[in-house]
Design an enzyme around this catalytic site. Structure first.
Site, PDB file in Angstrom:
ATOM      1  N   LYS A 286      -0.972  13.361  -8.786  1.00 40.81           N
ATOM      2  CA  LYS A 286      -1.676  13.628  -7.826  1.00 40.81           C
ATOM      3  C   LYS A 286      -2.741  15.424  -8.434  1.00 40.81           C
ATOM      4  CE  LYS A 286       0.031  12.561  -3.108  1.00 40.81           C
ATOM      5  NZ  LYS A 286      -1.358  11.762  -2.840  1.00 40.81           N
ATOM      6  N   ARG A 360       5.575   3.932   2.063  1.00 39.66           N
ATOM      7  CA  ARG A 360       5.686   2.646   2.512  1.00 39.66           C
ATOM      8  C   ARG A 360       7.845   2.773   1.960  1.00 39.66           C
ATOM      9  NH1 ARG A 360       0.821   0.712   0.000  1.00 39.66           N
ATOM     10  NH2 ARG A 360       0.191   2.673   0.528  1.00 39.66           N
TER      11      ARG A 360
END
Ligand code: BES
Ligand code: MN
Ligand code: ZN
Length: 506
Positions: A286, A360
């Site tokens: 990130k 996920r």
């Protein structure tokens, strides 16, 4: 942390000698003020000056001992809080939110004046039952009276304020029912504060093992059974998602299970929470700006664990099983790489196209394993899953998606009555197509369009026919809508919604 006593009294509050006596006042259509006759002369004097109009959260303080016309109130201070206009009575959730926000306002006055005990007088009902008023004011005070100061050095000039220690509600008759209302409000609010505490802890002091330790502690104190699956067990079970995300980390992963089982369980509700204790993005790193906020990426796991405490206090007649897959997402030399293919617990293979789509992966294993092991009647997962939900819904609604209309509706209803609104987004084969892979069964990211939906479409592959709903709290877990009872930082969102959801199922 709170150890506030919340209770009721049938005694005459003229004799209450404590720190602060609180009244609420409503504004009538004609502009006059509807308030308790015991403070109406004070309030009337103020309206002559136009200094108090009973707008929502407007406050005024009196010091009865310093006044001529004291009406013999013995309290040190009297606070009157406005609740605004008496509006139509059809939407109960609006009224509940008003009293929660009044509770938040009371807590702000308490903080300013360092008040430790207070009594709340009965007042105009604004179309809400007294029990609901008591519950919501309790919630608002306890949620508003939250601070996280554990890492702040003490400062002699500003001594620490330990918070409100005692809240008493004036009641007439029906004391037992109202006492229950206090407990309902307190247990839900305290649980939300525990979730905030976990979230406020920095990543270096809140790892998967810290999550596991708290679960064990809860199981010692409450009727909860705790099981911790460690890395060896995960390998044996084939939890390729959770293991893959953990690969780049020095901290071992944990899959935490907490079970509440009543004597005659009507059904089993399963809760799953994303416990990502720090999300660096992994190899798909990130950007630095704002990365520190990714210590909050465990808010779903925190919400589920905290809700279990309130559920264990409530003792509903439904069985509730909570699963929290916990790890951080780091970029160590063994880290998962873009292009890698992993195999989930249920055998589905997944091509990793972005290591930052890690939530996920850990949820998929927990969902498939939980459903196989505990055969629940319904599953709700909670996760800070996508930045896209912030683009779509901002910080004012949690995103909800699911394969069962009734379940989604129940959650929307629960959220609404808690002041934690949910907004449904669709699922469908067009979105599922976006996560098709050339080389594996699916891939872990479906591109920018509909990012929240494709993330949920991924999870949908792991729930089979079990009624399932997914709450994406990335926009609401922190920086949530400004409210008197929501502090800056983590909000504790979803805790009260889950508790209310379970309360309605029993
Ligand atoms: N934890 C983040 C989602 C997130 C982002 C939460 C911002 C709160 C604020 C999640 O793991 C993530 O990185 N999602 C990616 C998915 C993408 C790579 C498909 C995202 O939303 O950008
Ligand atoms: Mn991520
Ligand atoms: Zn994440």
């Amino acid at each position: 942390m709170h150890n506030t006593k919340v209770t009721v009294t049938t005694q005459d509050i003229h004799e209450y000698k404590g720190d602060m006596l609180v009244f609420h006042a409503a504004r009538r259509e004609d502009g006059t003020i509807d308030c308790d006759p015991r403070v109406s002369t004070y309030v009337a004097a103020l309206t002559d000056y136009n200094d108090f109009t009973a707008k929502l959260n407007e406050t005024v303080l009196f010091y009865p001992a310093e006044m001529k016309n004291t009406e013999m109130l013995a309290a040190r201070r009297v606070l009157v809080v406005g609740i605004g206009k008496k509006e139509s009575r059809d939407d109960e959730s609006v009224h509940r939110e008003i009293f929660r926000s009044v509770g938040g306002t009371i807590s702000k006055v308490c903080e300013k004046l360092k008040i430790k005990d207070l009594t709340v007088a009965a007042g105009p009902d604004l179309g809400l039952e007294r029990a609901a008023i008591v519950e919501c004011i309790t919630e608002g005070i306890l949620l508003g009276d939250y601070r996280f100061e554990k890492y702040k050095s003490e400062d002699e000039e500003t001594p620490v304020y330990p918070g409100v220690k005692k809240i008493i509600f004036e009641v007439s008759g029906k004391a037992a029912a109202l006492k229950k209302a206090c407990q309902r409000g307190a247990s839900a609010a305290m649980a939300a504060c525990i979730a905030r505490d976990m979230a406020n802890e920095p990543g270096n002091n809140w790892t998967a093992s810290h999550f596991a330790r708290l679960a064990e502690k809860l199981s010692e104190k409450y009727p909860l059974k705790c099981t911790i699956l460690d890395k060896t067990k995960m390998k044996r079970l084939g939890m390729g998602g959770l293991l893959a995300v953990n690969q780049g980390s020095a901290e071992p992963p944990k899959l935490i299970v907490l079970e509440y089982t009543p004597d005659k369980a009507k059904e089993t509700v399963m809760l799953v929470g994303k416990g990502l204790t720090f999300d660096s993005g992994g190899i798909s790193l990130k950007p630095a700006a704002g990365m520190h906020d990714m210590k909050y990426d465990m808010c779903g796991g925190a919400a589920v664990m905290a809700a279990m405490q309130a559920i264990a206090e409530d003792r509903p007649s439904v069985r509730v099983v909570a699963l929290i897959p916990a790890t951080d997402n780091m970029s160590g030399s063994k880290a998962l790489k873009p292009g890698d293919i992993i195999r989930h617990y249920n055998g589905i293979t997944s091509e990793i196209v972005n290591t930052d789509a890690e939530g996920r992966l850990i949820l998929a294993d927990a969902l498939a394993y939980g459903i196989k092991t505990y055969t629940p009647d319904c599953v709700v997962d909670v996760a800070t899953l996508t930045g896209a939900v912030i683009i779509g819904l901002g910080h004012h609604h949690t995103g909800v998606l699911g394969n069962n209309d009734e379940l989604v509706e129940q959650l929307v209803r629960a959220g609404k009555s808690c002041g934690e609104p949910l907004w449904r987004l669709p699922l469908g084969k067009e979105y599922t197509k976006q996560i098709e892979s050339q080389v594996a069964d699916i891939k872990n990211a479906g591109g920018r369009p509909g990012g929240t939906i494709t993330a949920a479409a991924y999870l949908e592959k792991f729930v089979g026919d079990t009624p399932w709903a997914h709450l994406d709290i990335a926009g609401t877990a922190w920086d949530f809508t400004e409210k008197t009872y929501i502090p800056k930082g983590p909000s504790g969102v979803a805790v009260r919604t889950l508790v209310e959801f379970v309360r309605c199922r029993k």
